[in-house]
Write a protein that holds these residues in place. Structure first.
Motif: not given
Length: 179
Positions: A84-98
């Protein structure tokens, strides 16, 4: 592909995206800085002082700091099962890309991050859905980690850019031509 393998790709995907920024940001700002100031003066007033005065080397130092933190957190998440921590990092990166996609739409032309943003978006979505489908992540903890990671990423950007400015001062002082 296992979840751990999928998770371990995040630092590689991050750097693929960052390479476009490292290579293209300085020339793009040189070519488009005046237009940025004219079209989006409030944005230019915040962006140009932060990035416009940094050399490519100094900007790379900021990216290196972010890469090291992301890599340590990714492999800690793999080692300790903190999906879940890693998925949170991924979502933050995804937000950055968006955000980059939105910036490019507003600019209505090439921005030095859009090609790799579009290339790595499918990985982000696939990884998130694969972990969810396997039961490795849950909505509530992932959402909480996503908010925390997004806040920390943007706070860390301040630290990374400060480190870059210090590096810029150091190379300007210690590597300046001597007469």
């Amino acid at each position: 592909m296992t979840n751990d393998m999928l998770m371990g790709l995040l630092p590689v995907v991050f750097m693929l995206h960052e390479f476009e920024e490292i290579v293209m940001l300085k020339p793009w700002l040189a070519k488009n800085g005046a237009a940025l100031e004219r079209r989006f003066p409030a944005v230019a007033a915040r962006v140009l002082p932060l990035y416009g005065n940094l050399s490519t080397s100094a900007f790379t130092v900021a990216v290196l700091e972010e890469f090291l933190i992301l890599t340590v957190l990714t492999y800690a998440a793999i080692a300790f099962g903190l999906h879940d921590l890693w998925a949170g990092l991924l979502v933050a990166f995804l937000f950055h890309l968006l955000v980059h996609v939105g910036q490019t739409i507003l600019w209505r032309g090439y921005c030095p991050f859009i090609i790799t943003s579009l290339l790595v978006l499918p990985y982000c979505l696939y990884a998130l859905f694969a972990l969810a489908r396997s039961g490795a992540i849950s909505p509530a903890p992932t959402a909480a980690w996503s908010v925390a990671a997004t806040v920390l990423v943007y706070l860390n950007l301040w630290l990374a850019l400060r480190l870059a400015r210090r590096f810029e001062a150091w190379i300007g002082h210690d590597f300046a031509p001597r007469s």
